[in-house]
Design a protein around this motif. Structure first.
Motif, short mmCIF file in Angstrom:
data_model
loop_
_atom_site.label_atom_id
_atom_site.label_comp_id
_atom_site.label_asym_id
_atom_site.label_seq_id
_atom_site.Cartn_x
_atom_site.Cartn_y
_atom_site.Cartn_z
N ILE A 151 0.35 31.47 -19.33
CA ILE A 151 1.69 30.96 -19.24
C ILE A 151 2.17 30.11 -20.89
O ILE A 151 0.64 29.16 -20.41
CB ILE A 151 2.22 30.12 -18.45
CG1 ILE A 151 1.96 31.25 -17.16
CG2 ILE A 151 3.41 29.39 -18.17
CD1 ILE A 151 3.27 32.02 -17.55
N GLN A 152 2.96 30.43 -21.62
CA GLN A 152 3.02 30.38 -22.76
C GLN A 152 3.72 29.31 -22.89
O GLN A 152 3.83 27.91 -23.94
CB GLN A 152 3.19 30.83 -24.01
CG GLN A 152 1.91 32.18 -24.03
CD GLN A 152 0.73 31.66 -24.84
OE1 GLN A 152 0.48 30.23 -25.44
NE2 GLN A 152 -0.27 32.14 -24.28
N ALA A 153 4.90 29.11 -21.58
CA ALA A 153 5.78 27.77 -22.03
C ALA A 153 6.44 27.30 -20.70
O ALA A 153 6.41 28.73 -19.67
CB ALA A 153 7.06 28.52 -22.76
N LEU A 154 7.01 26.71 -20.39
CA LEU A 154 6.84 25.81 -18.67
C LEU A 154 8.81 25.67 -19.08
O LEU A 154 9.21 25.41 -19.64
CB LEU A 154 6.62 24.84 -18.87
CG LEU A 154 5.00 25.24 -18.43
CD1 LEU A 154 4.34 23.25 -18.09
CD2 LEU A 154 5.00 26.21 -17.37
N VAL A 155 9.85 26.35 -18.53
CA VAL A 155 10.96 26.41 -18.99
C VAL A 155 11.92 26.14 -17.54
O VAL A 155 11.91 26.45 -16.32
CB VAL A 155 11.70 27.58 -18.60
CG1 VAL A 155 13.11 28.05 -19.14
CG2 VAL A 155 11.32 28.45 -20.24
N ARG A 199 4.70 24.49 -24.50
CA ARG A 199 5.62 24.98 -25.13
C ARG A 199 7.21 24.18 -23.84
O ARG A 199 7.40 25.40 -22.68
CB ARG A 199 6.51 25.82 -25.16
CG ARG A 199 5.24 26.72 -27.19
CD ARG A 199 6.22 27.41 -27.70
NE ARG A 199 7.07 27.57 -27.73
CZ ARG A 199 7.52 28.71 -28.38
NH1 ARG A 199 7.48 30.12 -27.74
NH2 ARG A 199 8.84 28.47 -28.62
N LEU A 200 7.23 23.26 -23.76
CA LEU A 200 8.23 22.77 -22.20
C LEU A 200 9.50 22.26 -23.23
O LEU A 200 10.17 22.56 -24.41
CB LEU A 200 8.23 21.58 -22.56
CG LEU A 200 6.48 20.98 -22.61
CD1 LEU A 200 6.45 19.63 -21.71
CD2 LEU A 200 6.43 21.70 -20.64
N VAL A 201 10.51 23.28 -22.41
CA VAL A 201 12.05 23.67 -22.78
C VAL A 201 13.17 23.56 -21.92
O VAL A 201 12.15 23.50 -20.19
CB VAL A 201 11.76 25.77 -23.34
CG1 VAL A 201 13.52 25.47 -23.63
CG2 VAL A 201 11.35 25.76 -24.26
N VAL A 202 14.49 23.38 -21.72
CA VAL A 202 15.26 23.21 -20.97
C VAL A 202 16.59 24.35 -21.17
O VAL A 202 16.39 24.54 -22.20
CB VAL A 202 15.99 21.52 -21.55
CG1 VAL A 202 16.98 21.53 -21.19
CG2 VAL A 202 14.91 20.31 -20.54
N PHE A 203 16.45 24.82 -19.78
CA PHE A 203 17.89 25.82 -19.47
C PHE A 203 18.88 26.11 -18.68
O PHE A 203 17.81 25.81 -17.95
CB PHE A 203 16.53 27.24 -19.60
CG PHE A 203 16.82 28.07 -19.73
CD1 PHE A 203 18.86 28.57 -20.33
CD2 PHE A 203 17.54 29.58 -18.58
CE1 PHE A 203 19.74 29.79 -20.77
CE2 PHE A 203 17.66 30.47 -18.72
CZ PHE A 203 19.44 30.89 -19.21
N SER A 204 19.74 25.13 -19.16
CA SER A 204 21.26 25.02 -18.72
C SER A 204 22.18 25.79 -18.44
O SER A 204 22.47 25.92 -19.49
CB SER A 204 21.38 23.71 -18.70
OG SER A 204 21.80 23.04 -17.50
N ASN A 205 22.78 25.82 -17.30
CA ASN A 205 24.58 26.05 -17.40
C ASN A 205 25.10 25.25 -17.89
O ASN A 205 26.42 25.00 -18.36
CB ASN A 205 24.97 26.59 -16.07
CG ASN A 205 24.42 27.60 -16.00
OD1 ASN A 205 23.86 28.73 -16.72
ND2 ASN A 205 25.08 28.14 -14.34
N GLU A 209 6.67 37.64 -18.63
CA GLU A 209 5.89 36.97 -19.14
C GLU A 209 4.47 36.00 -18.44
O GLU A 209 3.64 35.55 -18.25
CB GLU A 209 4.88 38.33 -18.04
CG GLU A 209 4.01 38.73 -19.19
CD GLU A 209 4.74 40.03 -19.74
OE1 GLU A 209 3.49 40.52 -20.41
OE2 GLU A 209 6.03 40.30 -19.24
N GLU A 210 5.03 35.51 -20.31
CA GLU A 210 4.50 34.67 -20.56
C GLU A 210 5.62 33.25 -20.73
O GLU A 210 5.25 32.23 -20.53
CB GLU A 210 3.75 34.42 -21.99
CG GLU A 210 3.57 35.07 -22.42
CD GLU A 210 3.22 35.45 -24.04
OE1 GLU A 210 2.46 35.61 -24.47
OE2 GLU A 210 3.94 35.94 -24.41
N ILE A 211 6.23 32.96 -19.37
CA ILE A 211 7.42 32.01 -19.64
C ILE A 211 7.12 31.75 -18.03
O ILE A 211 7.61 32.62 -16.87
CB ILE A 211 8.87 32.32 -19.82
CG1 ILE A 211 8.80 33.05 -21.41
CG2 ILE A 211 9.69 31.53 -19.08
CD1 ILE A 211 10.16 33.50 -22.00
#
Length: 219
Positions: free
Chosen positions: A3-7, A110-116, A166-168
């Motif tokens: 896992i490279q990124a946490l979303v 890598r930390l990312v926010v993903f939102s509606n 699959e890296e996320i």
């Protein structure tokens, strides 16, 4: 694959959407909890309906429309001042207590926010929480006007990161969001804060945790 990124989803995952009930209670005594619960239900329902109908508007408009409906359904007096006051609570929602320490622990990813959430809601919320510098991107579906759980929304997050699916690891407290991400091909961790059963859609999450603390095993 590593896992490279946490979303992270935002509403209900990083921030408590029901922290609005205190302001709702102040404006409408004995109705705060009912307003909070119904408002969230209608907010999600309207976003799904707009996606299905091809009638996109930003999440801030969806949220305001859902609030107005909720107050009318509960037969409460509605003024523009009250609408404005309650809408402003979405810019200062309570962050869940474990969030800051978990983000610090997982800072090598890598930390990312993903939102509606549209940027007019999302950006001020993250900024006032003191968490903005923890995230590489604040990704909003408003950029492409396709609400989760539409596959195009998850593709937007994927394209932003430039990784393989699959890296996320995607995290949400919302079962419907987990099923969408799982169907798309992300690894998924359901933050099951309310002890709910898994959705009967044959798209079970890869992991289930009571809160975000559990994701530290993905280091």
């Amino acid at each position: 694959m590593t896992i490279q990124a946490l979303v992270f989803d935002v509403y209900g995952t990083l921030f408590d959407v029901h922290s609005v009930k205190e302001q709702a209670e102040a404006l409408y005594p004995d109705h705060g909890e009912a307003i909070s619960k119904r408002w969230r239900e209608k907010q999600l329902e309207y976003s799904f309906l707009r996606q299905l109908n091809g009638q996109y508007v930003p999440f801030s408009q969806v949220t305001q429309d859902a609030l107005r409906y909720t107050l009318l359904e509960l037969k409460l007096h509605v003024t523009e001042e009250q609408i404005t006051t309650l809408m402003e609570t979405y810019l200062t929602l309570d962050v869940y207590p474990e969030v800051s320490s978990v983000l610090e622990t997982m800072a090598d990813k890598r930390l990312v926010v993903f939102s509606n959430g549209s940027h007019d809601m999302l950006d001020p919320l993250i900024e006032q929480s003191g968490l903005a510098d923890r995230f590489e991107h604040l990704v909003s579906v408003d950029d492409i006007k396709q609400y989760k759980p539409a596959p195009a929304s998850y593709m937007h997050a994927l394209n932003t990161l430039g990784l393989k699916r699959e890296e996320i690891l995607f995290m949400s407290s919302n079962g419907w969001d987990i099923t969408g991400a799982k169907s798309f091909g992300f690894k998924t961790a359901w933050i099951n804060r309310n002890g709910l059963p898994v959705e009967e859609l044959n798209l079970d999450p890869d992991r289930i945790y009571d809160d975000l603390t559990g994701i530290t095993e993905w280091q």
